[in-house]
Design a protein around this motif. Structure first.
Motif, PDB file in Angstrom:
ATOM      1  N   ALA A 183       0.834  -1.198   0.000  1.00 33.43           N
ATOM      2  CA  ALA A 183       0.000   0.000   0.000  1.00 33.43           C
ATOM      3  C   ALA A 183       0.871   1.250   0.000  1.00 33.43           C
ATOM      4  O   ALA A 183       2.075   1.193   0.291  1.00 33.43           O
ATOM      5  CB  ALA A 183      -0.929   0.010   1.216  1.00 33.43           C
ATOM      6  N   ILE A 184       0.245   2.363  -0.337  1.00 33.22           N
ATOM      7  CA  ILE A 184       0.877   3.682  -0.246  1.00 33.22           C
ATOM      8  C   ILE A 184      -0.036   4.580   0.561  1.00 33.22           C
ATOM      9  O   ILE A 184      -1.246   4.653   0.292  1.00 33.22           O
ATOM     10  CB  ILE A 184       1.113   4.305  -1.636  1.00 33.22           C
ATOM     11  CG1 ILE A 184       2.057   3.443  -2.475  1.00 33.22           C
ATOM     12  CG2 ILE A 184       1.679   5.723  -1.490  1.00 33.22           C
ATOM     13  CD1 ILE A 184       2.255   3.972  -3.898  1.00 33.22           C
ATOM     14  N   GLN A 185       0.532   5.256   1.545  1.00 35.57           N
ATOM     15  CA  GLN A 185      -0.191   6.284   2.284  1.00 35.57           C
ATOM     16  C   GLN A 185       0.471   7.625   1.966  1.00 35.57           C
ATOM     17  O   GLN A 185       1.688   7.762   2.081  1.00 35.57           O
ATOM     18  CB  GLN A 185      -0.130   6.028   3.792  1.00 35.57           C
ATOM     19  CG  GLN A 185      -0.775   4.723   4.222  1.00 35.57           C
ATOM     20  CD  GLN A 185      -0.751   4.536   5.728  1.00 35.57           C
ATOM     21  OE1 GLN A 185      -1.088   5.452   6.485  1.00 35.57           O
ATOM     22  NE2 GLN A 185      -0.338   3.360   6.164  1.00 35.57           N
ATOM     23  N   PHE A 186      -0.333   8.614   1.573  1.00 39.63           N
ATOM     24  CA  PHE A 186       0.228   9.893   1.139  1.00 39.63           C
ATOM     25  C   PHE A 186      -0.697  11.016   1.583  1.00 39.63           C
ATOM     26  O   PHE A 186      -1.923  10.916   1.455  1.00 39.63           O
ATOM     27  CB  PHE A 186       0.362   9.903  -0.384  1.00 39.63           C
ATOM     28  CG  PHE A 186       1.452  10.792  -0.915  1.00 39.63           C
ATOM     29  CD1 PHE A 186       2.773  10.619  -0.550  1.00 39.63           C
ATOM     30  CD2 PHE A 186       1.148  11.804  -1.823  1.00 39.63           C
ATOM     31  CE1 PHE A 186       3.785  11.425  -1.057  1.00 39.63           C
ATOM     32  CE2 PHE A 186       2.144  12.614  -2.337  1.00 39.63           C
ATOM     33  CZ  PHE A 186       3.466  12.430  -1.959  1.00 39.63           C
ATOM     34  N   GLU A 187      -0.101  12.080   2.101  1.00 37.67           N
ATOM     35  CA  GLU A 187      -0.875  13.200   2.619  1.00 37.67           C
ATOM     36  C   GLU A 187      -0.197  14.495   2.203  1.00 37.67           C
ATOM     37  O   GLU A 187       1.006  14.667   2.407  1.00 37.67           O
ATOM     38  CB  GLU A 187      -0.953  13.113   4.147  1.00 37.67           C
ATOM     39  CG  GLU A 187      -1.936  14.041   4.802  1.00 37.67           C
ATOM     40  CD  GLU A 187      -2.054  13.768   6.295  1.00 37.67           C
ATOM     41  OE1 GLU A 187      -3.166  13.954   6.829  1.00 37.67           O
ATOM     42  OE2 GLU A 187      -1.046  13.380   6.916  1.00 37.67           O
ATOM     43  N   GLY A 188      -0.964  15.397   1.590  1.00 35.67           N
ATOM     44  CA  GLY A 188      -0.358  16.617   1.083  1.00 35.67           C
ATOM     45  C   GLY A 188      -1.197  17.848   1.322  1.00 35.67           C
ATOM     46  O   GLY A 188      -2.330  17.782   1.806  1.00 35.67           O
ATOM     47  N   CYS A 189      -0.618  19.009   0.961  1.00 37.29           N
ATOM     48  CA  CYS A 189      -1.333  20.263   1.152  1.00 37.29           C
ATOM     49  C   CYS A 189      -0.919  21.281   0.096  1.00 37.29           C
ATOM     50  O   CYS A 189       0.185  21.237  -0.451  1.00 37.29           O
ATOM     51  CB  CYS A 189      -1.088  20.829   2.546  1.00 37.29           C
ATOM     52  SG  CYS A 189       0.640  21.282   2.861  1.00 37.29           S
ATOM     53  N   TRP A 190      -1.858  22.182  -0.191  1.00 36.08           N
ATOM     54  CA  TRP A 190      -1.586  23.332  -1.046  1.00 36.08           C
ATOM     55  C   TRP A 190      -1.552  24.560  -0.145  1.00 36.08           C
ATOM     56  O   TRP A 190      -2.359  24.674   0.781  1.00 36.08           O
ATOM     57  CB  TRP A 190      -2.706  23.510  -2.073  1.00 36.08           C
ATOM     58  CG  TRP A 190      -2.881  22.344  -2.990  1.00 36.08           C
ATOM     59  CD1 TRP A 190      -2.272  22.143  -4.194  1.00 36.08           C
ATOM     60  CD2 TRP A 190      -3.735  21.214  -2.799  1.00 36.08           C
ATOM     61  NE1 TRP A 190      -2.685  20.963  -4.765  1.00 36.08           N
ATOM     62  CE2 TRP A 190      -3.593  20.362  -3.920  1.00 36.08           C
ATOM     63  CE3 TRP A 190      -4.614  20.823  -1.772  1.00 36.08           C
ATOM     64  CZ2 TRP A 190      -4.285  19.177  -4.059  1.00 36.08           C
ATOM     65  CZ3 TRP A 190      -5.293  19.635  -1.911  1.00 36.08           C
ATOM     66  CH2 TRP A 190      -5.130  18.823  -3.039  1.00 36.08           C
ATOM     67  N   TYR A 191      -0.646  25.478  -0.427  1.00 38.96           N
ATOM     68  CA  TYR A 191      -0.616  26.700   0.372  1.00 38.96           C
ATOM     69  C   TYR A 191      -0.053  27.853  -0.448  1.00 38.96           C
ATOM     70  O   TYR A 191       0.538  27.659  -1.510  1.00 38.96           O
ATOM     71  CB  TYR A 191       0.202  26.500   1.654  1.00 38.96           C
ATOM     72  CG  TYR A 191       1.656  26.147   1.443  1.00 38.96           C
ATOM     73  CD1 TYR A 191       2.641  27.129   1.476  1.00 38.96           C
ATOM     74  CD2 TYR A 191       2.055  24.826   1.242  1.00 38.96           C
ATOM     75  CE1 TYR A 191       3.980  26.807   1.298  1.00 38.96           C
ATOM     76  CE2 TYR A 191       3.382  24.496   1.064  1.00 38.96           C
ATOM     77  CZ  TYR A 191       4.342  25.488   1.095  1.00 38.96           C
ATOM     78  OH  TYR A 191       5.669  25.169   0.913  1.00 38.96           O
ATOM     79  N   CYS A 192      -0.278  29.051   0.064  1.00 41.64           N
ATOM     80  CA  CYS A 192       0.086  30.269  -0.641  1.00 41.64           C
ATOM     81  C   CYS A 192       0.978  31.123   0.253  1.00 41.64           C
ATOM     82  O   CYS A 192       0.869  31.083   1.487  1.00 41.64           O
ATOM     83  CB  CYS A 192      -1.192  31.034  -1.014  1.00 41.64           C
ATOM     84  SG  CYS A 192      -0.920  32.544  -1.952  1.00 41.64           S
ATOM     85  N   SER A 193       1.866  31.898  -0.359  1.00 42.64           N
ATOM     86  CA  SER A 193       2.760  32.761   0.421  1.00 42.64           C
ATOM     87  C   SER A 193       2.010  33.935   1.046  1.00 42.64           C
ATOM     88  O   SER A 193       2.551  34.626   1.910  1.00 42.64           O
ATOM     89  CB  SER A 193       3.893  33.278  -0.467  1.00 42.64           C
ATOM     90  OG  SER A 193       3.382  34.017  -1.568  1.00 42.64           O
ATOM     91  N   LYS A 194       0.758  34.165   0.601  1.00 44.43           N
ATOM     92  CA  LYS A 194      -0.107  35.158   1.215  1.00 44.43           C
ATOM     93  C   LYS A 194      -1.398  34.484   1.663  1.00 44.43           C
ATOM     94  O   LYS A 194      -1.851  33.537   1.008  1.00 44.43           O
ATOM     95  CB  LYS A 194      -0.416  36.291   0.231  1.00 44.43           C
ATOM     96  CG  LYS A 194       0.798  37.149  -0.117  1.00 44.43           C
ATOM     97  CD  LYS A 194       0.394  38.322  -1.006  1.00 44.43           C
ATOM     98  CE  LYS A 194       1.611  39.202  -1.319  1.00 44.43           C
ATOM     99  NZ  LYS A 194       1.247  40.357  -2.167  1.00 44.43           N
TER     100      LYS A 194
END
Length: 228
Positions: free
Chosen positions: A131-142
């Motif tokens: 299996a693969i477990q993956f967790e991510g996020c998008w973010y902005c400098s402002k």
């Protein structure tokens, strides 16, 4: 001016790191020493590790050379061709899922874990990737509105689950509107679709159908729990 980023970390759940795993996941900052105990670290980071299919192609070419798989001239090579040749080597040339991937995937831009998991599963050289477990996020400098979010995925041969925070926001808004207008048909359709999307991730068709019936039975039997 604001800059947008995406970063994620996760683990491969497997027995050992092998040439196939290195070929497919080295570009994900693969670290077999952490966290150990059957798990290996992978990551996608904005400025240091942004895995592309071109990177995977390089890994597949190196793997083919290690295995003494005869390759055409450099300018004639492509990921579909490399996968076809390696599938023959690993005895996976009759796998329908892999055939479908080779025929229909574009293999352009960012490398996706779902495709890589399937390839690794078909080219098992002792890694036994479970299996693969993956967790991510998008973010902005402002701190701009709705420029931040996250997602998680669990990929295996048995079940695949993927959710984003934006999907939760959309679902909540749609369900609220249905409740305000007392549109029970729309509300029930939303809940049914949400449940169906989870069931769709189960690959065993018979188990999925049996589970669907059992979930329906449980919903009819179990009293509702108050949200408070």
């Amino acid at each position: 001016m604001a800059n947008n980023y995406y970063e994620a970390t996760g683990v491969l759940m497997l027995d050992q790191i092998t040439p196939v795993i290195k070929a497919l996941f080295s570009t994900f900052a693969l670290d077999e020493s952490y966290p150990c105990h059957g798990q290996a670290y992978i990551a996608r980071t904005a400025e240091t590790s942004d895995p592309q299919w071109l990177d995977v192609q390089d890994g597949l070419e190196d793997l083919a050379n290690q295995l003494a798989v005869l390759l055409p001239d450099k300018d004639e090579r492509s990921i579909p061709l490399l996968l076809t040749l390696l599938a023959s080597h690993f005895g996976a040339d009759k796998d329908e899922e892999l055939e479908n991937l080779i025929e229909h995937h574009s293999f352009e831009d960012a490398a996706d874990l779902g495709a890589l998991f399937l390839i690794a599963s078909c080219f098992d050289d002792g890694h036994h990737l479970a299996a693969i477990q993956f967790e991510g996020c998008w973010y902005c400098s402002k701190p701009r509105l709705f420029e931040f979010g996250g997602h998680g995925c669990y990929l295996s041969r048995e079940v695949c689950v993927y959710r984003t925070s934006s999907e939760i926001l959309q679902f909540g808004e749609q369900l609220r509107k249905a409740i305000i207008t007392t549109d029970i048909e729309q509300a029930s359709a939303l809940l049914a679709l949400e449940t169906a999307s989870l069931l769709t991730g189960i690959t065993d068709e018979q188990f999925r159908l049996d589970l669907q019936r059992r979930v329906a039975e449980r919903l009819a039997q179990v009293p509702m729990i108050s949200a408070s």
